[in-house]
Design a protein around this motif. Sequence first.
Motif, PDB file in Angstrom:
ATOM      1  N   ARG A 180      11.538   6.036 -12.693  1.00 40.17           N
ATOM      2  CA  ARG A 180      10.238   5.354 -12.783  1.00 40.17           C
ATOM      3  C   ARG A 180      10.448   3.833 -12.900  1.00 40.17           C
ATOM      4  N   THR A 181      11.391   3.423 -13.727  1.00 45.86           N
ATOM      5  CA  THR A 181      11.686   1.998 -13.891  1.00 45.86           C
ATOM      6  C   THR A 181      12.173   1.398 -12.575  1.00 45.86           C
ATOM      7  N   ALA A 182      13.061   2.105 -11.894  1.00 45.98           N
ATOM      8  CA  ALA A 182      13.582   1.615 -10.608  1.00 45.98           C
ATOM      9  C   ALA A 182      12.466   1.533  -9.570  1.00 45.98           C
ATOM     10  N   LEU A 183      11.607   2.522  -9.534  1.00 38.02           N
ATOM     11  CA  LEU A 183      10.498   2.541  -8.577  1.00 38.02           C
ATOM     12  C   LEU A 183       9.557   1.363  -8.827  1.00 38.02           C
ATOM     13  N   LYS A 184       9.301   1.058 -10.082  1.00 37.14           N
ATOM     14  CA  LYS A 184       8.414  -0.058 -10.426  1.00 37.14           C
ATOM     15  C   LYS A 184       9.023  -1.417 -10.070  1.00 37.14           C
ATOM     16  N   SER A 185      10.337  -1.460  -9.871  1.00 36.15           N
ATOM     17  CA  SER A 185      10.994  -2.720  -9.508  1.00 36.15           C
ATOM     18  C   SER A 185      10.902  -3.013  -8.008  1.00 36.15           C
ATOM     19  N   LEU A 186      10.438  -2.043  -7.235  1.00 37.80           N
ATOM     20  CA  LEU A 186      10.372  -2.201  -5.776  1.00 37.80           C
ATOM     21  C   LEU A 186       9.212  -3.078  -5.333  1.00 37.80           C
ATOM     22  N   THR A 187       9.364  -3.631  -4.142  1.00 31.99           N
ATOM     23  CA  THR A 187       8.279  -4.335  -3.463  1.00 31.99           C
ATOM     24  C   THR A 187       8.129  -3.703  -2.077  1.00 31.99           C
ATOM     25  N   GLU A 188       7.011  -3.984  -1.439  1.00 24.34           N
ATOM     26  CA  GLU A 188       6.804  -3.490  -0.063  1.00 24.34           C
ATOM     27  C   GLU A 188       7.922  -3.990   0.851  1.00 24.34           C
ATOM     28  N   ASP A 189       8.338  -5.235   0.667  1.00 27.36           N
ATOM     29  CA  ASP A 189       9.416  -5.793   1.502  1.00 27.36           C
ATOM     30  C   ASP A 189      10.727  -5.052   1.292  1.00 27.36           C
ATOM     31  N   LYS A 190      11.040  -4.706   0.029  1.00 25.29           N
ATOM     32  CA  LYS A 190      12.294  -3.998  -0.252  1.00 25.29           C
ATOM     33  C   LYS A 190      12.314  -2.607   0.389  1.00 25.29           C
ATOM     34  N   LEU A 191      11.137  -2.021   0.604  1.00 21.60           N
ATOM     35  CA  LEU A 191      11.087  -0.718   1.269  1.00 21.60           C
ATOM     36  C   LEU A 191      11.601  -0.806   2.702  1.00 21.60           C
ATOM     37  N   GLN A 192      11.512  -1.986   3.288  1.00 18.70           N
ATOM     38  CA  GLN A 192      11.952  -2.171   4.676  1.00 18.70           C
ATOM     39  C   GLN A 192      13.423  -2.565   4.790  1.00 18.70           C
ATOM     40  N   ASP A 193      14.042  -2.961   3.682  1.00 18.43           N
ATOM     41  CA  ASP A 193      15.459  -3.337   3.705  1.00 18.43           C
ATOM     42  C   ASP A 193      16.338  -2.128   4.002  1.00 18.43           C
ATOM     43  N   ASN A 194      17.412  -2.353   4.723  1.00 26.29           N
ATOM     44  CA  ASN A 194      18.357  -1.278   4.999  1.00 26.29           C
ATOM     45  C   ASN A 194      19.122  -0.892   3.740  1.00 26.29           C
ATOM     46  N   TRP A 195      19.423   0.371   3.647  1.00 28.15           N
ATOM     47  CA  TRP A 195      20.115   0.948   2.498  1.00 28.15           C
ATOM     48  C   TRP A 195      21.173   1.903   3.027  1.00 28.15           C
ATOM     49  N   THR A 196      22.290   1.996   2.293  1.00 29.13           N
ATOM     50  CA  THR A 196      23.402   2.871   2.677  1.00 29.13           C
ATOM     51  C   THR A 196      23.926   3.594   1.449  1.00 29.13           C
ATOM     52  N   MET A 244       0.818  -1.193   0.000  1.00 23.97           N
ATOM     53  CA  MET A 244       0.000   0.000   0.000  1.00 23.97           C
ATOM     54  C   MET A 244       0.868   1.266   0.000  1.00 23.97           C
ATOM     55  N   ILE A 245       1.924   1.270   0.811  1.00 24.64           N
ATOM     56  CA  ILE A 245       2.813   2.431   0.862  1.00 24.64           C
ATOM     57  C   ILE A 245       3.486   2.636  -0.488  1.00 24.64           C
ATOM     58  N   LEU A 246       3.888   1.560  -1.120  1.00 21.82           N
ATOM     59  CA  LEU A 246       4.541   1.644  -2.425  1.00 21.82           C
ATOM     60  C   LEU A 246       3.607   2.293  -3.452  1.00 21.82           C
ATOM     61  N   GLN A 247       2.350   1.939  -3.417  1.00 15.72           N
ATOM     62  CA  GLN A 247       1.374   2.538  -4.329  1.00 15.72           C
ATOM     63  C   GLN A 247       1.299   4.054  -4.110  1.00 15.72           C
ATOM     64  N   TYR A 248       1.322   4.487  -2.860  1.00 16.88           N
ATOM     65  CA  TYR A 248       1.279   5.920  -2.556  1.00 16.88           C
ATOM     66  C   TYR A 248       2.559   6.625  -3.014  1.00 16.88           C
ATOM     67  N   LEU A 249       3.699   5.979  -2.821  1.00 20.44           N
ATOM     68  CA  LEU A 249       4.958   6.558  -3.288  1.00 20.44           C
ATOM     69  C   LEU A 249       4.941   6.752  -4.804  1.00 20.44           C
ATOM     70  N   MET A 250       4.410   5.772  -5.513  1.00 20.90           N
ATOM     71  CA  MET A 250       4.345   5.870  -6.975  1.00 20.90           C
ATOM     72  C   MET A 250       3.432   7.018  -7.408  1.00 20.90           C
ATOM     73  N   GLN A 251       2.299   7.159  -6.741  1.00 22.55           N
ATOM     74  CA  GLN A 251       1.380   8.252  -7.085  1.00 22.55           C
ATOM     75  C   GLN A 251       2.006   9.609  -6.784  1.00 22.55           C
ATOM     76  N   GLU A 252       2.661   9.713  -5.637  1.00 22.47           N
ATOM     77  CA  GLU A 252       3.322  10.973  -5.292  1.00 22.47           C
ATOM     78  C   GLU A 252       4.442  11.274  -6.285  1.00 22.47           C
ATOM     79  N   PHE A 253       5.200  10.254  -6.631  1.00 25.27           N
ATOM     80  CA  PHE A 253       6.284  10.426  -7.595  1.00 25.27           C
ATOM     81  C   PHE A 253       5.748  11.029  -8.886  1.00 25.27           C
ATOM     82  N   GLU A 254       4.707  10.444  -9.449  1.00 23.81           N
ATOM     83  CA  GLU A 254       4.170  10.922 -10.726  1.00 23.81           C
ATOM     84  C   GLU A 254       3.636  12.346 -10.609  1.00 23.81           C
ATOM     85  N   HIS A 255       2.960  12.651  -9.524  1.00 27.22           N
ATOM     86  CA  HIS A 255       2.440  14.009  -9.334  1.00 27.22           C
ATOM     87  C   HIS A 255       3.576  15.017  -9.219  1.00 27.22           C
ATOM     88  N   GLU A 256       4.575  14.671  -8.459  1.00 28.80           N
ATOM     89  CA  GLU A 256       5.675  15.603  -8.213  1.00 28.80           C
ATOM     90  C   GLU A 256       6.627  15.729  -9.401  1.00 28.80           C
TER      91      GLU A 256
END
Length: 167
Positions: free
Chosen positions: A93-109, A1-13
């Motif tokens: 956009r391509t990178a964002l579409k490759s994400l999953t809800e689980d990947k949003l929780q993975d640590n990133w550096t 659900m969060i990923l869907q909102y991020l995608m919508q915000e991305f396109e609007h912004e």
Amino acid sequence: MILQYLMQEFEHEVESSRKLLQAIPEKDLGYKPSATSWTMGELAQHIATIYYWYVGTYTQDVYDMATDQLESGDTNDIKETLSLFESNVKKARTALKSLTEDKLQDNWTMKVGERIVLGPMPRGIVARGFLFNHIYHHRGEMIVYLRATGNKVPGMYGPTYEDSKKG
């Protein structure tokens, strides 16, 4: 659900960023408000470049800016900056579409060589705090630059102050 909102915000912004960059006149690309500030052209190019960072953020667990090949163009050519923006948005956009809800929780550096500059933190936090908010911050600066040079600011969230004073 969060990923869907991020995608919508991305396109609007993206549309708001596009409007802002399209409002920059070539004649003012050299303007800078202080000796320590970027020129309008450099700031525009930075906004366009942030969209490229979505790729490293969404597709890599450790993003090393020292090894990445960032594209850049002539900061005195707004058409070139707009082209870079469109290219980077497509990649983002391509990178964002490759994400999953689980990947949003993975640590990133993010690092530059051996120096860690951001993280580790959950990728979803990075998306909002580093990518989205970073663009908003610099768009706010660009609005100040445009107004300081007497240029019209496009409405991104409804009419601008100047638009509301007409009529």
